[in-house]
Design an enzyme around this catalytic site. Structure first.
Site, PDB file in Angstrom:
ATOM      1  N   MET A  76       2.998 -12.810 -59.575  1.00 16.85           N
ATOM      2  CA  MET A  76       2.094 -12.084 -60.500  1.00 16.85           C
ATOM      3  C   MET A  76       2.359 -12.144 -62.120  1.00 16.85           C
ATOM      4  SD  MET A  76       0.110 -11.005 -58.341  1.00 16.85           S
ATOM      5  CE  MET A  76      -0.897  -9.910 -59.374  1.00 16.85           C
ATOM      6  N   ARG A  77       3.129 -13.423 -62.416  1.00 15.67           N
ATOM      7  CA  ARG A  77       3.332 -13.817 -64.105  1.00 15.67           C
ATOM      8  C   ARG A  77       2.367 -14.728 -64.202  1.00 15.67           C
ATOM      9  NH1 ARG A  77       6.418 -10.268 -66.582  1.00 15.67           N
ATOM     10  NH2 ARG A  77       7.097 -11.881 -67.855  1.00 15.67           N
ATOM     11  N   ILE A  78       1.801 -14.588 -65.622  1.00 15.49           N
ATOM     12  CA  ILE A  78       1.157 -15.576 -66.230  1.00 15.49           C
ATOM     13  C   ILE A  78       1.754 -16.680 -66.877  1.00 15.49           C
ATOM     14  CG2 ILE A  78      -0.644 -15.946 -67.965  1.00 15.49           C
ATOM     15  CD1 ILE A  78      -1.846 -13.183 -67.654  1.00 15.49           C
ATOM     16  N   HIS A  95      -5.950 -17.147 -54.764  1.00 13.18           N
ATOM     17  CA  HIS A  95      -6.395 -16.141 -55.365  1.00 13.18           C
ATOM     18  C   HIS A  95      -7.663 -15.488 -54.381  1.00 13.18           C
ATOM     19  CE1 HIS A  95      -7.849 -13.918 -58.810  1.00 13.18           C
ATOM     20  NE2 HIS A  95      -9.009 -14.034 -58.395  1.00 13.18           N
ATOM     21  N   THR A 127      -3.997 -24.551 -63.028  1.00 12.87           N
ATOM     22  CA  THR A 127      -4.533 -25.184 -64.329  1.00 12.87           C
ATOM     23  C   THR A 127      -3.970 -24.434 -65.376  1.00 12.87           C
ATOM     24  OG1 THR A 127      -6.649 -24.630 -64.422  1.00 12.87           O
ATOM     25  CG2 THR A 127      -6.296 -26.645 -63.466  1.00 12.87           C
ATOM     26  N   GLU A 129      -5.962 -22.600 -67.526  1.00 13.75           N
ATOM     27  CA  GLU A 129      -7.018 -21.418 -67.457  1.00 13.75           C
ATOM     28  C   GLU A 129      -6.610 -20.833 -66.228  1.00 13.75           C
ATOM     29  OE1 GLU A 129     -11.714 -20.833 -67.862  1.00 13.75           O
ATOM     30  OE2 GLU A 129     -11.131 -22.931 -67.848  1.00 13.75           O
ATOM     31  N   LEU A 130      -6.496 -19.399 -66.223  1.00 17.82           N
ATOM     32  CA  LEU A 130      -6.101 -18.615 -65.229  1.00 17.82           C
ATOM     33  C   LEU A 130      -7.290 -18.616 -63.974  1.00 17.82           C
ATOM     34  CD1 LEU A 130      -4.122 -16.369 -64.179  1.00 17.82           C
ATOM     35  CD2 LEU A 130      -5.609 -14.688 -65.068  1.00 17.82           C
ATOM     36  N   ASP A 131      -6.625 -18.888 -62.784  1.00 14.47           N
ATOM     37  CA  ASP A 131      -7.603 -18.545 -61.844  1.00 14.47           C
ATOM     38  C   ASP A 131      -8.771 -19.699 -61.746  1.00 14.47           C
ATOM     39  OD1 ASP A 131      -5.856 -16.956 -60.563  1.00 14.47           O
ATOM     40  OD2 ASP A 131      -7.206 -15.285 -61.522  1.00 14.47           O
TER      41      ASP A 131
END
Length: 204
Positions: A76-78, A95, A127, A129-131
């Site tokens: 759960m870390r960005i 996801h 990538t 960009e998240l999700d």
């Protein structure tokens, strides 16, 4: 993670799970991995001053095992763009929504509040960009009138346990082709699983 480790052994993949790493020392998955003879390690994010320093330590821990593929499971870390770029084209995530719908957190609540009739999960390349990475495979199921975020998550989980090992195996078998952000499996195979199809897979 447990589904991937189990599928790798049961289906005799031409690969092995090299290691399971966590940023939480108390993660239950570490016990499961160790019990199945898989190397484990911890890179505790609370011991690092910033995200970049943590990511550098995590990358060093990963590279010690020289993996061909990095698989995020419940992580759960960005991640920083530099970390993502380092493993570009060989890092997967799952996801709990039908991307590009509902990126980020609380996807089941978002789906119910939006009134959609179909919800699901997506395995995708990671990538910066998240999700938003190229989607490899998805699973879909009906949103029932009395669904709650909890019930939706519970019904979706068996589908996730089908599609994530499937995507990993496709990568291992070098069957994934990406063109203009679109992923195809060669030779062709369905990249969409319904709840009914997923339940059949689980039971078999």
């Amino acid at each position: 993670m447990e589904a991937i480790v189990s599928a790798c052994a049961a289906e005799g993949w031409p690969a092995r799970v090299a290691a399971v790493l966590s940023n939480r020392p108390d993660a239950e998955g570490l016990k499961f991995a160790a019990g199945h003879g898989v190397a484990t390690g911890v890179v505790d994010h609370t011991l690092y001053d910033d995200r970049a320093t943590f990511d550098a330590a995590l990358a060093a821990a990963i590279d010690a095992f020289a993996p061909d593929l990095v698989v995020l499971a419940g992580f759960m870390r960005i991640l920083t763009p530099g970390f993502v770029d380092k493993y570009a084209g060989r890092m997967l995530n799952i996801h709990p929504s039908l991307l590009p719908c509902f990126p980020g957190l609380h996807t089941h609540r978002q789906a119910i509040e939006a009134g959609v009739k179909v919800h699901g999960a997506s395995v995708h390349f990671v990538t910066p960009e998240l999700d938003h990475g190229p989607v490899i495979v998805q699973a879909a199921l009906d949103v029932l009138p009395d669904d709650t975020p909890e019930s939706l998550a519970t019904r979706l989980l068996p589908c996730e346990h089908v599609i994530y090992p499937r995507a990993v195996r496709w990568f291992i078998e070098d069957r994934l082709q990406v063109h203009a952000g679109v992923v195809r499996v060669e030779p062709p195979e369905s990249q969409l699983f319904t709840a009914f199809a997923a339940a059949t897979e689980v039971q078999s």
